[in-house]
Design a protein around this motif. Structure first.
Motif, PDB file in Angstrom:
ATOM      1  N   UNK A 552       0.836  -1.200   0.000  1.00 56.81           N
ATOM      2  CA  UNK A 552       0.000   0.000   0.000  1.00 56.81           C
ATOM      3  C   UNK A 552       0.869   1.247   0.000  1.00 56.81           C
ATOM      4  N   UNK A 553       0.608   2.138  -0.958  1.00 60.26           N
ATOM      5  CA  UNK A 553       1.411   3.353  -1.033  1.00 60.26           C
ATOM      6  C   UNK A 553       1.089   4.302   0.120  1.00 60.26           C
ATOM      7  N   UNK A 554      -0.213   4.434   0.426  1.00 65.96           N
ATOM      8  CA  UNK A 554      -0.631   5.340   1.498  1.00 65.96           C
ATOM      9  C   UNK A 554      -1.415   4.573   2.563  1.00 65.96           C
ATOM     10  N   UNK A 555      -1.321   5.026   3.795  1.00 63.69           N
ATOM     11  CA  UNK A 555      -2.056   4.393   4.895  1.00 63.69           C
ATOM     12  C   UNK A 555      -2.183   5.406   6.031  1.00 63.69           C
ATOM     13  N   UNK A 556      -3.002   5.070   7.021  1.00 65.38           N
ATOM     14  CA  UNK A 556      -3.213   5.934   8.185  1.00 65.38           C
ATOM     15  C   UNK A 556      -2.614   5.258   9.419  1.00 65.38           C
ATOM     16  N   UNK A 557      -2.085   6.058  10.323  1.00 59.06           N
ATOM     17  CA  UNK A 557      -1.490   5.500  11.542  1.00 59.06           C
ATOM     18  C   UNK A 557      -2.082   6.176  12.786  1.00 59.06           C
ATOM     19  N   UNK A 558      -2.292   5.382  13.816  1.00 55.10           N
ATOM     20  CA  UNK A 558      -2.635   5.898  15.143  1.00 55.10           C
ATOM     21  C   UNK A 558      -1.435   5.618  16.032  1.00 55.10           C
ATOM     22  N   UNK A 559      -1.062   6.569  16.869  1.00 54.18           N
ATOM     23  CA  UNK A 559       0.209   6.449  17.581  1.00 54.18           C
ATOM     24  C   UNK A 559       0.230   7.298  18.844  1.00 54.18           C
ATOM     25  N   UNK A 560       1.215   6.980  19.698  1.00 54.57           N
ATOM     26  CA  UNK A 560       1.553   7.794  20.861  1.00 54.57           C
ATOM     27  C   UNK A 560       2.988   8.272  20.679  1.00 54.57           C
ATOM     28  N   UNK A 561       3.208   9.583  20.634  1.00 51.52           N
ATOM     29  CA  UNK A 561       4.574  10.094  20.408  1.00 51.52           C
ATOM     30  C   UNK A 561       5.415  10.045  21.680  1.00 51.52           C
ATOM     31  N   UNK A 562       6.694   9.823  21.511  1.00 52.60           N
ATOM     32  CA  UNK A 562       7.622   9.842  22.644  1.00 52.60           C
ATOM     33  C   UNK A 562       8.970  10.360  22.163  1.00 52.60           C
ATOM     34  N   UNK A 563       9.825  10.697  23.128  1.00 47.34           N
ATOM     35  CA  UNK A 563      11.179  11.151  22.809  1.00 47.34           C
ATOM     36  C   UNK A 563      12.128   9.962  22.912  1.00 47.34           C
ATOM     37  N   UNK A 564      12.922   9.761  21.864  1.00 47.48           N
ATOM     38  CA  UNK A 564      13.913   8.693  21.840  1.00 47.48           C
ATOM     39  C   UNK A 564      15.293   9.320  22.007  1.00 47.48           C
ATOM     40  N   UNK A 565      15.920   9.030  23.162  1.00 45.66           N
ATOM     41  CA  UNK A 565      17.262   9.570  23.452  1.00 45.66           C
ATOM     42  C   UNK A 565      18.353   8.522  23.281  1.00 45.66           C
ATOM     43  N   UNK A 566      18.013   7.408  22.654  1.00 45.77           N
ATOM     44  CA  UNK A 566      18.928   6.267  22.624  1.00 45.77           C
ATOM     45  C   UNK A 566      20.269   6.624  21.985  1.00 45.77           C
ATOM     46  N   UNK A 567      20.246   7.425  20.929  1.00 45.09           N
ATOM     47  CA  UNK A 567      21.480   7.751  20.216  1.00 45.09           C
ATOM     48  C   UNK A 567      22.081   9.090  20.674  1.00 45.09           C
ATOM     49  N   UNK A 568      21.615   9.589  21.832  1.00 46.38           N
ATOM     50  CA  UNK A 568      22.187  10.822  22.369  1.00 46.38           C
ATOM     51  C   UNK A 568      21.408  12.053  22.001  1.00 46.38           C
ATOM     52  N   UNK A 569      21.125  12.224  20.727  1.00 41.28           N
ATOM     53  CA  UNK A 569      20.378  13.385  20.249  1.00 41.28           C
ATOM     54  C   UNK A 569      18.890  13.080  20.337  1.00 41.28           C
ATOM     55  N   UNK A 570      18.111  13.876  21.080  1.00 43.90           N
ATOM     56  CA  UNK A 570      16.678  13.586  21.218  1.00 43.90           C
ATOM     57  C   UNK A 570      15.942  13.687  19.888  1.00 43.90           C
ATOM     58  N   UNK A 571      15.106  12.712  19.632  1.00 46.72           N
ATOM     59  CA  UNK A 571      14.310  12.697  18.402  1.00 46.72           C
ATOM     60  C   UNK A 571      12.929  12.143  18.728  1.00 46.72           C
ATOM     61  N   UNK A 572      11.945  12.540  17.938  1.00 45.29           N
ATOM     62  CA  UNK A 572      10.584  12.053  18.129  1.00 45.29           C
ATOM     63  C   UNK A 572      10.455  10.659  17.522  1.00 45.29           C
ATOM     64  N   UNK A 573       9.842   9.760  18.257  1.00 41.35           N
ATOM     65  CA  UNK A 573       9.509   8.428  17.760  1.00 41.35           C
ATOM     66  C   UNK A 573       8.038   8.183  18.034  1.00 41.35           C
ATOM     67  N   UNK A 574       7.358   7.559  17.079  1.00 36.12           N
ATOM     68  CA  UNK A 574       5.932   7.268  17.240  1.00 36.12           C
ATOM     69  C   UNK A 574       5.762   5.794  17.600  1.00 36.12           C
ATOM     70  N   UNK A 575       5.071   5.544  18.701  1.00 35.40           N
ATOM     71  CA  UNK A 575       4.734   4.168  19.085  1.00 35.40           C
ATOM     72  C   UNK A 575       3.380   3.852  18.466  1.00 35.40           C
ATOM     73  N   UNK A 576       3.380   3.004  17.449  1.00 34.76           N
ATOM     74  CA  UNK A 576       2.155   2.733  16.691  1.00 34.76           C
ATOM     75  C   UNK A 576       1.168   1.928  17.519  1.00 34.76           C
ATOM     76  N   UNK A 577      -0.084   2.334  17.470  1.00 32.23           N
ATOM     77  CA  UNK A 577      -1.161   1.610  18.143  1.00 32.23           C
ATOM     78  C   UNK A 577      -2.048   0.887  17.135  1.00 32.23           C
ATOM     79  N   UNK A 578      -2.080   1.363  15.896  1.00 28.50           N
ATOM     80  CA  UNK A 578      -2.865   0.709  14.850  1.00 28.50           C
ATOM     81  C   UNK A 578      -2.484   1.308  13.505  1.00 28.50           C
TER      82      UNK A 578
END
Length: 582
Positions: A552-578
């Protein structure tokens, strides 16, 4: 937050955008996404928002307002003064363990003659039992205080009276529907006065209020002595743990207690808390509700599930660092055994569901029994089955013709009311709207299961009882900046009544090839983009969607955003719920 996706399709429910959110944006200078989440939590004025974002201990309800607390303090004061033996009787879950720890810590500080009793989950089951009262009486107890149990213990209350034991009940479970309460010197319960503002307190919060009221009685009009002030701060740690672990509504007063308890736990010098955090493998400098619910609470619960909950109380109240570390490490191993047992029972239960046809859409409930299942684990497995099949579920263990059951429900279905409707088959039962426990003779389980299914079918609402995913707002990926997501985290602690903010993005597409990750190859890592930005996502339990995403080329996502500091530089990561492909 890191739980796997449910098996069946979810119905997305978009919470309506409210123009009031604009007023909050202007008044508080906050991003529109933050304002909309606040409105969705019924925080609709700038004053309410300031209180929500900055909870204050001064906003806690004075403990003396709790129904029944004054006569309870009177009796405790007499017992302490006259050196009468006090026994605290608690439940074996985290709420009960922390409630016992609060009162035990206070009474020890006051120099009281105090002991505590927690029933064995397998041998005794939930609640105040007559055999335990006999043992407590023989030990010389004159005052028995229940925490997180007792509100329906009518026979046990009579037994205590016959043994010349004064009974003080503190509880938060639903009282008897006929309005009757057990005979006791005092009953401390938020539901005994419908006008009391905090109707949904945890057992630990009720115990905290009682302890606070006792401290107030002792100090009178003088300032709180430093050692009792330190005690109350530590008590907020236990009250927060019990409140979050028991999944009560985390708004209003519960939010204040949880917020301050979580702050205090990060700075706590209690040997038991420090040992627990290390044993649970929590590396974060700040402890949040996720760490409580999914890291610390399971280790504490392992004591009651796999052995005896007294160990957990010993851990929390220990002033010996070495002893605390030893107990915490032991409970860590117990929790590992619990996890292995849980997987085995879950697999067995799923095979029985398929064999009996309980996964058919026409079947409304799941009721299963086995003599191979551990009583301490069936509640967790029932919750996992609800997550997978989205049906009210009851699991029974069977031993020597007797059985204990654990029930878990779906949103909107009052499982305690349904169990009560079939109670002619049961020996005992109790619980909440979403969870219940019961005992039954093994030869009556089939009849109970039939009646329970009939009761559910008669009250079923297909439109209401669906696996619904509430969405706070639809947004573009560019709106999810690091500062905005950091600000979203300040809306915690998250849990019942104040869920983690959840959003949807429509018409996104892959910006990199999907990667299957995790030791079991169950999880999916993707990167998506829209016309505004690109962001990384993790879908726990979503590896099976890899092929469909590529198709599928396009799709919809439901998510909870969080900050990922794993690599040192903070970045937004989306935890997909559906993910939706329509």
């Amino acid at each position: 937050m890191r739980l796997s996706a449910r098996m069946q399709k979810k119905q997305w429910h978009f919470l309506s955008a409210d123009p009031i959110a604009g007023q909050l944006v202007d008044a508080l200078k906050i991003p529109p996404l933050i304002a909309q989440v606040l409105v969705n939590r019924q925080v609709k004025t700038p004053e309410q928002a300031k209180s929500f974002l900055n909870p204050k201990l001064n906003d806690l309800i004075e403990p003396e307002q709790m129904p029944g607390i004054i006569p309870a303090v009177d009796r405790i004061e007499k017992a302490v003064k006259d050196k009468q033996k006090i026994t605290i009787y608690g439940d074996y879950d985290v709420d009960g363990i922390t409630a016992v720890s609060i009162l035990l810590g206070l009474f020890r500080l006051l120099g009281a003659d105090v002991d505590y009793y927690i029933p064995h989950r397998v041998d005794e089951g939930y609640g105040l039992n007559i055999e335990a009262i006999d043992q407590i009486a023989r030990a010389g107890t004159k005052l028995l205080i229940t925490v997180d149990c007792g509100i329906t213990a009518f026979d046990s209350a009579v037994a205590a009276e016959e043994k010349n034991i004064d009974l003080v009940i503190t509880d938060h479970h639903r009282p008897s529907s006929d309005g009757k309460v057990p005979r006791a010197v005092a009953i401390v319960h938020p539901n005994l006065d419908k006008n009391y503002p905090a109707q949904f307190s945890s057992g630990a919060a009720v115990a905290f209020k009682l302890a606070w009221a006792v401290v107030n009685r002792i100090k009178g009009k003088s300032p709180t002595p430093p050692h009792l002030k330190e005690f109350l701060i530590n008590a907020t740690v236990f009250a927060a743990m019990g409140t979050i672990a028991d999944v009560v509504d985390l708004r209003d007063e519960n939010r204040i207690i949880s917020s301050f308890g979580l702050r205090a736990i990060s700075e706590s010098s209690l040997p038991g808390i420090e040992a627990l955090i290390n044993a649970a493998g929590v590396k974060s400098k700040t402890i949040d509700s996720f760490h409580i619910g999914f890291c610390l609470a399971p280790v504490l619960n392992a004591a009651g599930r796999m052995g005896h909950a007294r160990l957990a109380v010993e851990l929390l109240t220990s002033d010996n660092a070495l002893k605390a570390v030893r107990i915490a490490e032991y409970l860590k191993e117990q929790n590992k055994q619990r996890q292995q047992l849980e997987k085995k029972i879950f697999k067995h239960a799923c095979s029985l569901i398929a064999e009996k046809g309980f996964n058919h859409p026409d079947r409304k409930t799941i009721v299963l029994a086995s003599d191979e299942w551990h009583t301490g684990v069936i509640g967790i497995v029932a919750a996992r089955l609800v997550d997978k099949y989205y049906k009210p579920t009851i699991l029974f263990n069977v031993a020597n013709g007797k059985s204990q059951g654990s029930a878990r429900s779906i949103e909107g279905f009052d499982i305690l009311a349904a169990v009560a409707a079939c109670s002619k088959h049961l020996n005992s039962f109790g619980g909440h709207t979403m969870a219940a426990g019961m005992t039954i003779d093994a030869d009556k389980i089939d009849a109970f299961a039939d009646d329970f299914e009939s009761c559910a079918a008669a009250n079923w609402n297909d439109d209401e009882f669906v696996s619904r995913l509430d969405i706070d707002a639809v947004c573009s990926l560019a709106e999810l900046s690091v500062p905005t997501v950091r600000l979203l985290s300040t809306l915690g602690p998250f849990g019942s009544g104040n869920p983690s903010p959840r959003f949807a993005a429509k018409g996104v597409r892959l910006s990199a090839s999907p990667r299957i990750v995790g030791l079991g190859g169950d999880h999916l890592q993707i990167a998506v983009s829209d016309n505004t930005a690109s962001v990384k996502c993790i879908g726990f339990g979503m590896a099976h969607l890899e092929k469909k995403l590529l198709e599928n080329e396009f799709f919809n996502i439901a998510f909870e955003p969080q900050i990922d500091d794993f690599y040192g530089e903070p970045a937004v990561q989306l935890v997909l719920k559906d993910i939706q492909f329509e």
